[in-house]
Design a protein around this motif. Sequence first.
Motif, PDB file in Angstrom:
ATOM      1  N   PRO A 141     -12.924 -19.589  10.083  1.00 41.91           N
ATOM      2  CA  PRO A 141     -13.006 -20.760   9.202  1.00 41.91           C
ATOM      3  C   PRO A 141     -14.406 -20.975   8.627  1.00 41.91           C
ATOM      4  O   PRO A 141     -14.548 -21.320   7.445  1.00 41.91           O
ATOM      5  CB  PRO A 141     -12.601 -21.918  10.125  1.00 41.91           C
ATOM      6  N   VAL A 193     -10.292 -21.989   2.389  1.00 46.85           N
ATOM      7  CA  VAL A 193     -10.394 -22.747   3.637  1.00 46.85           C
ATOM      8  C   VAL A 193      -9.037 -22.785   4.349  1.00 46.85           C
ATOM      9  O   VAL A 193      -8.955 -22.639   5.577  1.00 46.85           O
ATOM     10  CB  VAL A 193     -10.908 -24.176   3.360  1.00 46.85           C
ATOM     11  N   SER A 219      -8.424 -20.945   8.033  1.00 45.88           N
ATOM     12  CA  SER A 219      -8.201 -21.843   9.170  1.00 45.88           C
ATOM     13  C   SER A 219      -6.858 -21.622   9.853  1.00 45.88           C
ATOM     14  O   SER A 219      -6.507 -22.359  10.774  1.00 45.88           O
ATOM     15  CB  SER A 219      -8.291 -23.308   8.698  1.00 45.88           C
ATOM     16  N   SER A 220      -6.102 -20.600   9.414  1.00 46.20           N
ATOM     17  CA  SER A 220      -4.740 -20.406   9.906  1.00 46.20           C
ATOM     18  C   SER A 220      -4.592 -19.037  10.576  1.00 46.20           C
ATOM     19  O   SER A 220      -4.238 -18.050   9.926  1.00 46.20           O
ATOM     20  CB  SER A 220      -3.748 -20.534   8.737  1.00 46.20           C
ATOM     21  N   THR A 273      -4.497 -26.651  15.662  1.00 50.94           N
ATOM     22  CA  THR A 273      -5.880 -26.813  15.191  1.00 50.94           C
ATOM     23  C   THR A 273      -6.006 -26.742  13.677  1.00 50.94           C
ATOM     24  O   THR A 273      -7.051 -27.109  13.132  1.00 50.94           O
ATOM     25  CB  THR A 273      -6.781 -25.723  15.800  1.00 50.94           C
ATOM     26  N   PHE A 274      -4.961 -26.291  12.977  1.00 52.69           N
ATOM     27  CA  PHE A 274      -5.070 -26.046  11.543  1.00 52.69           C
ATOM     28  C   PHE A 274      -5.488 -27.290  10.758  1.00 52.69           C
ATOM     29  O   PHE A 274      -6.475 -27.270  10.015  1.00 52.69           O
ATOM     30  CB  PHE A 274      -3.741 -25.508  11.010  1.00 52.69           C
ATOM     31  N   THR A 306      -9.060 -28.616  11.490  1.00 49.16           N
ATOM     32  CA  THR A 306     -10.068 -27.668  11.015  1.00 49.16           C
ATOM     33  C   THR A 306     -10.227 -27.738   9.511  1.00 49.16           C
ATOM     34  O   THR A 306     -11.353 -27.796   8.978  1.00 49.16           O
ATOM     35  CB  THR A 306      -9.694 -26.226  11.427  1.00 49.16           C
ATOM     36  N   VAL A 307      -9.104 -27.742   8.782  1.00 44.73           N
ATOM     37  CA  VAL A 307      -9.160 -27.812   7.317  1.00 44.73           C
ATOM     38  C   VAL A 307      -9.826 -29.110   6.870  1.00 44.73           C
ATOM     39  O   VAL A 307     -10.690 -29.110   5.981  1.00 44.73           O
ATOM     40  CB  VAL A 307      -7.742 -27.696   6.720  1.00 44.73           C
ATOM     41  N   VAL A 315     -13.668 -28.940   7.486  1.00 43.77           N
ATOM     42  CA  VAL A 315     -14.406 -28.061   6.570  1.00 43.77           C
ATOM     43  C   VAL A 315     -14.432 -28.648   5.158  1.00 43.77           C
ATOM     44  O   VAL A 315     -15.484 -28.674   4.502  1.00 43.77           O
ATOM     45  CB  VAL A 315     -13.786 -26.648   6.561  1.00 43.77           C
TER      46      VAL A 315
END
Length: 304
Positions: A54, A75, A79-80, A114-115, A118-119, A122
């Motif tokens: 990421p 992003v 992130s995936s 967490t996706f 996290t996105v 960022v």
Amino acid sequence: MDTLHLLLTAITVIFIAATMFAAGLGTTLPTLRAILTAPLLLVLALTANLIAVPLLGWGVATLFSLPTAAFVATVLIASSPGGPFGAKLGMIQKGDVVAGAAMQVLLAAVGSLTFGPTVNAVLTAANVGGDVSLDVAALVRTVAVLQLIPFAVGLITRHYAPAMARSWHPAAVAVSNVSFLIVLAGMLLGNWRDIAALTGSRTLLAGFVLAVTAFATGALLATGTPQRRSTMGGVTAVRNVGPALAAVGLAFDDSPAVLGALAAFLLSGLAVSLPIAAVLGRHRAGDVGGCILRHASATRDSGS
């Protein structure tokens, strides 16, 4: 077009399930236990996929000064983790298929949780708009049905009926191979306009750079043999497009620009990883063939 889309979706489901089933048929419980109880390997793989990539996506998007839609797509895809093509790449390169399949399923499950955070983190830090809110339960169910269950069925079959598993394994691999080629062709045909529009753009170049750096990161942040390291590189380079597509629909109104950039990034990952896996597979097949010939020669010499 809707019929073709539904057909490609069905074949994609077959590909994912067949690939994971074949991986399970080729896996023994002691080997799998050794992978999942290796704390350093797990920590390094999670670090590479959930943190390093990421950040790499953010860095690549900033470096190439991508427009907003392409920045968002970068992003999202970075992130995936846990893309279903990862296990297939392990098979193609004749790598550590057990480690690759186990890590792919684990990353897909953890990544579904967490996706979104996290996105959001960022995009907020990069000052790019978008609030991603996803149905985590639906993502987890998708991972379980398409990846975890087929892998577990193959694993159980191998444990309790090893002869049956060995007889089924070639057929499962064949289904995986054929469906993989159909899915790849469908991706190219279905997104050729979007990809052609990006030809020569910074977006396509950014996709290649992200894939190369992700492969290198996954291989470096791994332990064990070269086969395992290169397998982890492939698992890291190929991302899971499912959560990213869901996010485009939920948070970005199915933006064609974001969808086109996503397709380009996904294909860039395959364009980088497939040749590497193919070269490694041919090299390792040659090594195995050479070992067999040397063993046969030594056997004849000792017999004479």
